[in-house]
Motif scaffolding. Structure first.
Motif, PDB file in Angstrom:
ATOM      1  N   GLN A 244       0.846  -1.191   0.000  1.00 34.21           N
ATOM      2  CA  GLN A 244       0.000   0.000   0.000  1.00 34.21           C
ATOM      3  C   GLN A 244       0.881   1.240   0.000  1.00 34.21           C
ATOM      4  OE1 GLN A 244      -2.909  -0.126   3.168  1.00 34.21           O
ATOM      5  NE2 GLN A 244      -4.186  -1.581   2.036  1.00 34.21           N
ATOM      6  N   ILE A 245       0.778   2.013  -1.048  1.00 36.39           N
ATOM      7  CA  ILE A 245       1.515   3.267  -1.164  1.00 36.39           C
ATOM      8  C   ILE A 245       0.517   4.394  -0.973  1.00 36.39           C
ATOM      9  CG2 ILE A 245       2.959   4.691  -2.645  1.00 36.39           C
ATOM     10  CD1 ILE A 245       3.763   2.154  -4.128  1.00 36.39           C
ATOM     11  N   PHE A 246       0.746   5.224   0.054  1.00 36.96           N
ATOM     12  CA  PHE A 246      -0.221   6.278   0.349  1.00 36.96           C
ATOM     13  C   PHE A 246       0.493   7.553   0.762  1.00 36.96           C
ATOM     14  CE2 PHE A 246       0.194   6.052   4.987  1.00 36.96           C
ATOM     15  CZ  PHE A 246       0.667   4.760   5.172  1.00 36.96           C
ATOM     16  N   SER A 247      -0.219   8.651   0.664  1.00 36.39           N
ATOM     17  CA  SER A 247       0.327   9.960   1.019  1.00 36.39           C
ATOM     18  C   SER A 247      -0.834  10.912   1.264  1.00 36.39           C
ATOM     19  CB  SER A 247       1.208  10.496  -0.116  1.00 36.39           C
ATOM     20  OG  SER A 247       0.434  10.682  -1.282  1.00 36.39           O
ATOM     21  N   LEU A 248      -0.524  12.123   1.687  1.00 35.41           N
ATOM     22  CA  LEU A 248      -1.555  13.145   1.851  1.00 35.41           C
ATOM     23  C   LEU A 248      -2.041  13.581   0.475  1.00 35.41           C
ATOM     24  CD1 LEU A 248      -0.303  15.490   4.710  1.00 35.41           C
ATOM     25  CD2 LEU A 248      -2.338  14.068   4.703  1.00 35.41           C
ATOM     26  N   ALA A 249      -3.334  13.601   0.295  1.00 34.84           N
ATOM     27  CA  ALA A 249      -3.911  14.002  -0.989  1.00 34.84           C
ATOM     28  C   ALA A 249      -5.312  14.532  -0.759  1.00 34.84           C
ATOM     29  CB  ALA A 249      -3.936  12.814  -1.960  1.00 34.84           C
ATOM     30  N   ARG A 250      -5.819  15.245  -1.747  1.00 37.41           N
ATOM     31  CA  ARG A 250      -7.194  15.716  -1.666  1.00 37.41           C
ATOM     32  C   ARG A 250      -8.141  14.576  -2.028  1.00 37.41           C
ATOM     33  NH1 ARG A 250      -6.854  21.044  -0.975  1.00 37.41           N
ATOM     34  NH2 ARG A 250      -5.114  22.186  -1.880  1.00 37.41           N
ATOM     35  N   LEU A 251      -9.329  14.602  -1.434  1.00 39.98           N
ATOM     36  CA  LEU A 251     -10.330  13.620  -1.821  1.00 39.98           C
ATOM     37  C   LEU A 251     -10.587  13.750  -3.325  1.00 39.98           C
ATOM     38  CD1 LEU A 251     -12.719  13.886   1.236  1.00 39.98           C
ATOM     39  CD2 LEU A 251     -11.386  11.893   0.572  1.00 39.98           C
ATOM     40  N   PRO A 252     -10.651  12.641  -4.030  1.00 41.70           N
ATOM     41  CA  PRO A 252     -10.596  12.696  -5.502  1.00 41.70           C
ATOM     42  C   PRO A 252     -11.804  13.304  -6.187  1.00 41.70           C
ATOM     43  CG  PRO A 252     -10.993  10.457  -4.740  1.00 41.70           C
ATOM     44  CD  PRO A 252     -10.682  11.265  -3.527  1.00 41.70           C
ATOM     45  N   THR A 253     -12.977  13.291  -5.548  1.00 44.14           N
ATOM     46  CA  THR A 253     -14.173  13.842  -6.212  1.00 44.14           C
ATOM     47  C   THR A 253     -14.923  14.758  -5.257  1.00 44.14           C
ATOM     48  OG1 THR A 253     -15.639  12.048  -5.490  1.00 44.14           O
ATOM     49  CG2 THR A 253     -14.396  11.710  -7.540  1.00 44.14           C
ATOM     50  N   PRO A 254     -15.631  15.765  -5.801  1.00 45.24           N
ATOM     51  CA  PRO A 254     -16.453  16.629  -4.953  1.00 45.24           C
ATOM     52  C   PRO A 254     -17.508  15.855  -4.181  1.00 45.24           C
ATOM     53  CG  PRO A 254     -16.152  17.626  -7.106  1.00 45.24           C
ATOM     54  CD  PRO A 254     -15.604  16.236  -7.196  1.00 45.24           C
ATOM     55  N   ARG A 255     -17.999  14.735  -4.722  1.00 43.41           N
ATOM     56  CA  ARG A 255     -19.016  13.947  -4.030  1.00 43.41           C
ATOM     57  C   ARG A 255     -18.464  13.407  -2.712  1.00 43.41           C
ATOM     58  NH1 ARG A 255     -23.719  11.675  -5.574  1.00 43.41           N
ATOM     59  NH2 ARG A 255     -23.327  12.268  -7.733  1.00 43.41           N
TER      60      ARG A 255
END
Length: 601
Positions: A244-255
């Protein structure tokens, strides 16, 4: 257009998640929403302390002239010392912003302004009157005396006598801390060994593991490619859990962003295209997988590879869990603080439900019945750090008369299984009806009346129970006549505000841009162990030491079980009296930076 939209069931998820991050947080926060009178008679001595703290509420008022122009920490110190009121935030008007923003424990260089609103925690409006009556000259003289006293002791390496309210000098404190630093490191040995094992497993991709200290975000775009990597193996199923590769990111969709309750997005609800797939700069940040996982990948048959995880007992299918997981993947946490989450359920989530949570890292599903001991043991209940028992109305079968029946039965089963529970492990049971809390005492050998005062039950006082019925009416009424209180509670819960989940440091120093290095200075609610130098000192000593030396604001303490006080469980003591003596077993509720540790200062 509504400025506050809040769903009780979703708000409950934030409280449940906050209890996992900060034990007893649900009691601390829920008590601040309720108005009630103290008890007339205390049957056990612990109730007196708990009652003193549980009667605190949140008030907001303009700052008196005596506080205007002071640094926030100076104002917080004088307000507590003189009035036993905790000033823990401000509501201020920001540049290029339509609304005021609530800042919790602002940076030490924040100056109280005339048009600010101060956010207080105290028992009644009389204490606010005491704050407003503070004399300008008296406050300045008091602060000068305090600063002179601190400079005097700071010039000494070893004071000859203890100081009742002043912090010790930095050099003396460092000498003492050096002698106990090794013992504090021993407490983290297990975590360090686990991290070392993960590093060895990921040796071919070591360059990806710099995200813990170097995770960066573009001011207006997606995160940098720096990532965190994790791989686990299930011995029983003899298959590997995918890396699992993860990092801080914005939620991908406005929904998905809208599901967090972000007021920025709610205000644009009529204009927002929810089917738009591009990232929006108003989307909140959290830890996300680089590539969404599949349900097959995250469905496990064993938890042998897990230790110190969160076990969530679902009595039916997995549903309505987005906000629970989202809170536990908050940017307020450090990457190594993300706990594994295992959902034990009788049926796997639907495609629609799984789609909402497929981007969150370290989340797993296991088929089983939480009312069967063998399934609980298989799910790692003996090694879990937190066990969360969910209760939902739709989980009833034809033989169950109460929506809380499955949760109560599971709780009693856990009592039997966890007699020798792991160190610092806790259990959180969600109930729908507050009257059902009386059944939580059956295994404690006490006679329980048909009608009980929920607030004074040990299970509630310890934060072991979150009750939907305590939230429904109070949230509705508070939103009508005190909407700011709901905003404050949401901020304490880590729910996104109007500026898309930015913290105080970002707001004051970055405007509308995001700089990841400033996340280390954000302030949020957390529970920390009692520093050795503060043991056997009064709470006013602790308050001054943390506020003036560390910019950390104490809100209360969690007191451990004590046979002399009659409490079999821990209990929350909010805004303690200044003369209260601190014990080694106490833990402190503070507004502090992520990962703050007294020993590392």
């Amino acid at each position: 257009m509504a400025k506050e939209i809040i769903c009780v069931r979703e708000f409950k998820q934030y409280l449940l998640a906050m209890n996992c991050r900060c034990r007893g947080a649900s009691t601390l926060l829920t008590n601040l929403l309720h108005q009630r009178r103290p008890m007339d008679i205390y049957h056990e001595s612990w109730q007196a302390q708990y009652d003193d703290g549980s009667c605190n509420e949140i008030y907001m008022d303009k700052p008196p002239a005596a506080l205007i122009g002071l640094a926030f920490k100076e104002a917080a110190w004088i307000v507590y010392i003189e009035c036993q009121v905790i000033l823990f935030g401000v509501k201020t008007r920001l540049l290029n912003c339509e609304h005021r923003e609530i800042l919790l424990n602002p940076e030490s260089n924040y100056i109280i302004k005339e048009d600010d609103l101060c956010v207080y925690m105290c028992e009644s409006p009389r204490e606010i009157d005491d704050v407003n009556a503070l004399n300008y000259t008296f406050v300045r003289n008091k602060l000068e005396i305090m600063k002179a006293r601190r400079r005097h002791y700071a010039s000494k390496s070893k004071p000859d006598f203890p100081m009742p309210t002043a912090s010790r000098s930095s050099s003396f404190r460092n000498e003492l801390l050096q002698s106990i630093r090794n013992s504090s490191k021993l407490q983290n040995l297990q975590e360090q060994q686990q991290q070392q094992l993960e590093t060895e497993e990921a040796a071919p991709l070591q360059q990806l593991q710099q995200a813990q200290s170097n995770t960066t975000l573009h001011p207006s775009g997606p995160p940098s490619p720096t990532k965190l990597l994790r791989r686990s193996t299930s011995n029983e199923s003899n298959r590997s859990i995918p890396r699992q590769i993860f990092s801080l990111a914005r939620l991908p969709t406005p929904r998905l962003a809208l599901l967090t309750g972000s007021r920025k997005l709610i205000s644009r609800l009529g204009q927002l295209g929810l089917d738009h797939t591009d990232q929006d700069e108003s989307s909140p940040l959290c830890f996300l997988l680089e590539t969404p996982a599949t349900l097959e990948e995250l469905t496990i048959q064993s938890t042998d590879f897990l230790n110190g995880h969160i076990l969530v007992c679902m009595h039916h299918k997995v549903s309505n869990i987005f906000k629970f997981i989202y809170n536990l993947r908050s940017p307020q946490l450090k990457p190594n603080e993300l706990q594994d989450i295992v959902f034990l359920c009788t049926s796997l989530p639907t495609d629609k439900t799984f789609e909402r949570v497929s981007r969150f890292p370290k989340v797993y599903f296991m088929l089983g019945d939480c009312q069967h001991p063998e399934d609980l043991i298989k799910a790692g209940v003996m090694r879990a750090k937190q066990v969360v028992v969910m209760s939902e109305r739709e989980c009833l079968d034809q033989y169950q008369r109460s929506s809380d029946s499955p949760a109560i039965m599971t709780s009693h089963l856990l009592d039997l299984l966890l007699k020798d529970k792991p160190h610092d492990a806790s259990r959180i049971v969600n109930l729908v009806e507050k009257s059902n809390i009386r059944f939580m005492h059956l295994l404690q050998g006490k006679d329980v009346a048909e009608e009980v005062d929920v607030f004074y039950t040990p299970a509630y006082a310890a934060g072991n129970v979150v009750v939907d019925g305590l939230l429904s009416n109070v949230l509705l009424s508070q939103t009508y006549y005190k909407p700011d209180i709901v905003s404050v509670i949401k901020a304490l819960c880590g729910m996104p505000g109007p500026l898309y989940d930015k913290d105080t440091a970002h707001i004051l120093m970055c405007g509308t841009h995001v700089r990841s290095k400033l996340f280390s200075h954000s302030r949020h609610l957390m529970l920390v162990v009692m520093p050795p130098l503060l043991i056997d000192k009064c709470f006013s000593f602790l308050f001054e030491n943390l506020v003036m030396d560390h910019d950390v604001l104490p809100l209360g303490i969690l007191r451990a079980p004590d046979e002399h006080m009659g409490n079999e469980l821990s209990f929350v003591y909010t805004n303690p009296v200044s003369s209260l003596i601190m014990r080694r077993s106490d833990k402190i509720y503070v507004l502090a930076s992520p990962g703050w540790n007294y020993f590392s200062q």
